[in-house]
Write a protein that holds these residues in place. Structure first.
Motif, PDB file in Angstrom:
ATOM      1  N   VAL A 192       0.983  -1.110   0.101  1.00  0.00           N
ATOM      2  CA  VAL A 192      -0.158   0.000  -0.054  1.00  0.00           C
ATOM      3  C   VAL A 192       0.845   1.489  -0.035  1.00  0.00           C
ATOM      4  O   VAL A 192       0.483   2.295  -0.604  1.00  0.00           O
ATOM      5  CB  VAL A 192      -1.013  -0.116   1.300  1.00  0.00           C
ATOM      6  N   LEU A 193       1.778   1.198   0.797  1.00  0.00           N
ATOM      7  CA  LEU A 193       2.930   2.303   0.741  1.00  0.00           C
ATOM      8  C   LEU A 193       3.601   2.558  -0.527  1.00  0.00           C
ATOM      9  O   LEU A 193       3.526   3.624  -0.971  1.00  0.00           O
ATOM     10  CB  LEU A 193       3.907   2.213   2.138  1.00  0.00           C
ATOM     11  N   VAL A 194       3.971   1.567  -1.047  1.00  0.00           N
ATOM     12  CA  VAL A 194       4.468   1.688  -2.366  1.00  0.00           C
ATOM     13  C   VAL A 194       3.817   2.246  -3.598  1.00  0.00           C
ATOM     14  O   VAL A 194       4.021   3.100  -4.165  1.00  0.00           O
ATOM     15  CB  VAL A 194       5.334   0.300  -2.776  1.00  0.00           C
ATOM     16  N   VAL A 195       2.372   1.656  -3.458  1.00  0.00           N
ATOM     17  CA  VAL A 195       1.375   2.115  -4.351  1.00  0.00           C
ATOM     18  C   VAL A 195       0.931   3.615  -4.264  1.00  0.00           C
ATOM     19  O   VAL A 195       0.902   4.443  -5.197  1.00  0.00           O
ATOM     20  CB  VAL A 195       0.174   1.192  -4.481  1.00  0.00           C
ATOM     21  N   LEU A 196       1.081   3.985  -2.846  1.00  0.00           N
ATOM     22  CA  LEU A 196       0.564   5.396  -2.761  1.00  0.00           C
ATOM     23  C   LEU A 196       1.976   6.225  -3.055  1.00  0.00           C
ATOM     24  O   LEU A 196       1.596   7.500  -3.608  1.00  0.00           O
ATOM     25  CB  LEU A 196       0.567   5.669  -1.235  1.00  0.00           C
ATOM     26  N   MET A 197       3.099   5.875  -3.041  1.00  0.00           N
ATOM     27  CA  MET A 197       4.188   6.878  -3.386  1.00  0.00           C
ATOM     28  C   MET A 197       4.287   6.580  -4.834  1.00  0.00           C
ATOM     29  O   MET A 197       4.752   8.084  -5.566  1.00  0.00           O
ATOM     30  CB  MET A 197       5.540   6.094  -2.849  1.00  0.00           C
ATOM     31  N   LEU A 198       3.820   5.580  -5.635  1.00  0.00           N
ATOM     32  CA  LEU A 198       3.910   5.706  -7.002  1.00  0.00           C
ATOM     33  C   LEU A 198       2.849   6.641  -7.424  1.00  0.00           C
ATOM     34  O   LEU A 198       3.017   7.708  -8.550  1.00  0.00           O
ATOM     35  CB  LEU A 198       3.591   4.316  -7.552  1.00  0.00           C
ATOM     36  N   LEU A 199       1.583   6.666  -6.901  1.00  0.00           N
ATOM     37  CA  LEU A 199       0.390   7.419  -7.367  1.00  0.00           C
ATOM     38  C   LEU A 199       0.829   9.009  -7.008  1.00  0.00           C
ATOM     39  O   LEU A 199       0.709   9.771  -7.870  1.00  0.00           O
ATOM     40  CB  LEU A 199      -0.783   7.142  -6.660  1.00  0.00           C
ATOM     41  N   ASN A 200       1.611   9.293  -5.960  1.00  0.00           N
ATOM     42  CA  ASN A 200       1.815  10.541  -5.582  1.00  0.00           C
ATOM     43  C   ASN A 200       2.827  11.184  -6.739  1.00  0.00           C
ATOM     44  O   ASN A 200       2.632  12.181  -7.239  1.00  0.00           O
ATOM     45  CB  ASN A 200       2.277  10.642  -4.406  1.00  0.00           C
ATOM     46  N   SER A 201       3.922  10.332  -7.214  1.00  0.00           N
ATOM     47  CA  SER A 201       4.621  10.717  -8.129  1.00  0.00           C
ATOM     48  C   SER A 201       4.087  10.669  -9.850  1.00  0.00           C
ATOM     49  O   SER A 201       4.399  11.469 -10.700  1.00  0.00           O
ATOM     50  CB  SER A 201       5.749   9.882  -8.265  1.00  0.00           C
ATOM     51  N   LEU A 202       3.201   9.949 -10.129  1.00  0.00           N
ATOM     52  CA  LEU A 202       2.723  10.019 -11.309  1.00  0.00           C
ATOM     53  C   LEU A 202       1.302  11.020 -11.382  1.00  0.00           C
ATOM     54  O   LEU A 202       1.283  11.473 -12.431  1.00  0.00           O
ATOM     55  CB  LEU A 202       2.066   8.463 -11.628  1.00  0.00           C
ATOM     56  N   LEU A 203       0.546  11.317 -10.358  1.00  0.00           N
ATOM     57  CA  LEU A 203      -0.293  12.446 -10.549  1.00  0.00           C
ATOM     58  C   LEU A 203       0.146  13.517 -10.596  1.00  0.00           C
ATOM     59  O   LEU A 203       1.256  13.931 -10.028  1.00  0.00           O
ATOM     60  CB  LEU A 203      -1.266  12.268  -9.310  1.00  0.00           C
ATOM     61  N   PRO A 204      -0.479  14.467 -11.285  1.00  0.00           N
ATOM     62  CA  PRO A 204      -0.092  16.138 -11.647  1.00  0.00           C
ATOM     63  C   PRO A 204      -0.020  16.810 -10.085  1.00  0.00           C
ATOM     64  O   PRO A 204      -1.265  16.591  -9.440  1.00  0.00           O
ATOM     65  CB  PRO A 204      -0.900  16.454 -12.675  1.00  0.00           C
ATOM     66  N   GLN A 205       0.915  17.212  -9.808  1.00  0.00           N
ATOM     67  CA  GLN A 205       1.045  18.016  -8.773  1.00  0.00           C
ATOM     68  C   GLN A 205       0.082  19.298  -8.750  1.00  0.00           C
ATOM     69  O   GLN A 205       0.063  19.890  -9.843  1.00  0.00           O
ATOM     70  CB  GLN A 205       2.323  18.662  -8.243  1.00  0.00           C
ATOM     71  N   SER A 206      -0.656  19.563  -8.037  1.00  0.00           N
ATOM     72  CA  SER A 206      -1.856  20.620  -7.790  1.00  0.00           C
ATOM     73  C   SER A 206      -0.924  21.939  -7.507  1.00  0.00           C
ATOM     74  O   SER A 206      -0.404  22.149  -6.284  1.00  0.00           O
ATOM     75  CB  SER A 206      -2.678  20.480  -6.711  1.00  0.00           C
ATOM     76  N   LYS A 207      -0.643  22.702  -8.367  1.00  0.00           N
ATOM     77  CA  LYS A 207       0.384  24.132  -8.115  1.00  0.00           C
ATOM     78  C   LYS A 207      -0.683  25.247  -7.457  1.00  0.00           C
ATOM     79  O   LYS A 207      -1.756  25.448  -7.945  1.00  0.00           O
ATOM     80  CB  LYS A 207       0.845  24.555  -9.203  1.00  0.00           C
ATOM     81  N   PRO A 208      -0.062  25.812  -6.587  1.00  0.00           N
ATOM     82  CA  PRO A 208      -0.976  26.864  -6.075  1.00  0.00           C
ATOM     83  C   PRO A 208      -1.206  27.990  -7.066  1.00  0.00           C
ATOM     84  O   PRO A 208      -0.396  28.230  -7.918  1.00  0.00           O
ATOM     85  CB  PRO A 208      -0.021  27.630  -4.888  1.00  0.00           C
ATOM     86  N   ALA A 209      -2.354  28.527  -7.092  1.00  0.00           N
ATOM     87  CA  ALA A 209      -2.866  29.543  -8.132  1.00  0.00           C
ATOM     88  C   ALA A 209      -2.079  30.742  -7.975  1.00  0.00           C
ATOM     89  O   ALA A 209      -1.623  31.065  -7.127  1.00  0.00           O
ATOM     90  CB  ALA A 209      -4.211  29.889  -7.846  1.00  0.00           C
ATOM     91  N   LYS A 210      -1.789  31.031  -9.109  1.00  0.00           N
ATOM     92  CA  LYS A 210      -0.655  32.156  -9.361  1.00  0.00           C
ATOM     93  C   LYS A 210      -1.646  33.548  -9.029  1.00  0.00           C
ATOM     94  O   LYS A 210      -2.741  33.584  -9.509  1.00  0.00           O
ATOM     95  CB  LYS A 210      -0.051  32.490 -10.705  1.00  0.00           C
ATOM     96  N   LEU A 211      -1.045  34.414  -8.287  1.00  0.00           N
ATOM     97  CA  LEU A 211      -1.866  35.628  -7.749  1.00  0.00           C
ATOM     98  C   LEU A 211      -1.412  36.793  -9.003  1.00  0.00           C
ATOM     99  O   LEU A 211      -0.448  37.048  -9.456  1.00  0.00           O
ATOM    100  CB  LEU A 211      -1.206  36.349  -6.508  1.00  0.00           C
ATOM    101  N   VAL A 212      -2.524  37.008  -9.649  1.00  0.00           N
ATOM    102  CA  VAL A 212      -2.490  37.862 -10.653  1.00  0.00           C
ATOM    103  C   VAL A 212      -2.717  39.368 -10.193  1.00  0.00           C
ATOM    104  O   VAL A 212      -3.850  39.364  -9.582  1.00  0.00           O
ATOM    105  CB  VAL A 212      -3.547  37.528 -11.668  1.00  0.00           C
ATOM    106  N   PRO A 213      -2.107  40.126 -10.372  1.00  0.00           N
ATOM    107  CA  PRO A 213      -1.940  41.544  -9.939  1.00  0.00           C
ATOM    108  C   PRO A 213      -3.067  42.228 -10.511  1.00  0.00           C
ATOM    109  O   PRO A 213      -3.475  42.169 -11.656  1.00  0.00           O
ATOM    110  CB  PRO A 213      -0.685  42.036 -10.351  1.00  0.00           C
ATOM    111  N   MET A 214      -4.151  43.027  -9.524  1.00  0.00           N
ATOM    112  CA  MET A 214      -5.263  43.509 -10.102  1.00  0.00           C
ATOM    113  C   MET A 214      -4.761  45.059 -10.696  1.00  0.00           C
ATOM    114  O   MET A 214      -4.110  45.746 -10.137  1.00  0.00           O
ATOM    115  CB  MET A 214      -6.221  43.726  -9.045  1.00  0.00           C
ATOM    116  N   LYS A 215      -5.509  45.221 -11.770  1.00  0.00           N
ATOM    117  CA  LYS A 215      -5.199  46.275 -12.421  1.00  0.00           C
ATOM    118  C   LYS A 215      -6.415  47.222 -12.279  1.00  0.00           C
ATOM    119  O   LYS A 215      -7.524  47.211 -12.324  1.00  0.00           O
ATOM    120  CB  LYS A 215      -5.180  46.278 -14.014  1.00  0.00           C
ATOM    121  N   PHE A 216      -6.114  48.322 -11.548  1.00  0.00           N
ATOM    122  CA  PHE A 216      -7.045  49.268 -11.011  1.00  0.00           C
ATOM    123  C   PHE A 216      -7.281  50.217 -12.132  1.00  0.00           C
ATOM    124  O   PHE A 216      -6.216  50.997 -12.603  1.00  0.00           O
ATOM    125  CB  PHE A 216      -6.846  50.044  -9.596  1.00  0.00           C
TER     126      PHE A 216
END
Length: 199
Positions: A59-83
């Motif tokens: 189970v640990l090996v499968v979880l490690m493989l899934l973690n490495s194969l699935l795309p990592q969720s990147k934090p959303a880029k903060l877009v500067p607001m144009k006033f």
């Protein structure tokens, strides 16, 4: 380089001098608890069947493989607001004039701004005397055409809802008092401002 070796030798010497008198305290506080913990883990390991440990490992090996194969969720880029800089009254009026062909609301917006301007001119001429916004736009040396007077007063006192934008099935929509020539109204108000300055 020699100073580093001297410092390291000094640290080892101090540790050795301190460790000898404190060996019983270190034995009681570190060695015995760690040995007890390792003994308990060993008992737990022997108490469970080997199949369970193999399942946990798979189970640990499968979880490690899934973690490495699935795309990592990147934090959303903060877009500067144009006033956008705030628009002035003149810019608002120009935009309303440009949109006037789109419907009755924008025509009324232009008439409303020009009606307010006419009210301000008359208020200025009366030297700050109290004047109701709902009073007719009449004053000294104020002689607009009847259609223009009606246009300015509808803009100041009326509403676009009084003239529903009903389009005829064939042909142009019916004319309203808000279809007055804006350039003629602007020229009249400019002449009134100049008269007020000269007076």
């Amino acid at each position: 380089m020699n100073q580093r070796w001297l410092r390291l030798a000094g640290v080892i010497l101090i540790a050795a001098l301190i460790a000898f008198p404190l060996r019983q305290a270190i034995y009681d506080t570190i060695v015995v608890p760690v040995a007890f913990l390792l003994w308990g883990i060993g008992l737990l390991y022997r108490a469970w069947p080997q199949v369970i440990w193999w399942i946990v490992l798979v189970v640990l090996v499968v979880l490690m493989l899934l973690n490495s194969l699935l795309p990592q969720s990147k934090p959303a880029k903060l877009v500067p607001m144009k006033f956008k800089p705030p628009r002035g009254q003149v810019e608002d009026l120009v935009l309303s004039i440009q949109k006037a062909q789109k419907g009755i609301y924008f025509k009324w917006m232009v008439a409303n701004r020009l009606g307010k301007l006419a009210y301000q001119i008359l208020l200025h001429r009366e030297s700050g005397r109290p004047r109701s916004v709902f009073a007719p736009l009449l004053g000294v040396d104020w002689e607009p055409k009847k259609e223009l007077q009606n246009y300015l007063e509808i803009g100041l006192h009326g509403s676009f809802a009084d003239y529903p934008n009903v389009k005829a099935p064939f042909g142009a929509p019916p004319k309203t008092p808000l279809d007055f020539d804006v350039s003629e109204a602007v020229e009249f108000l400019e002449s009134q401002i100049e008269n007020g300055r000269s007076g």
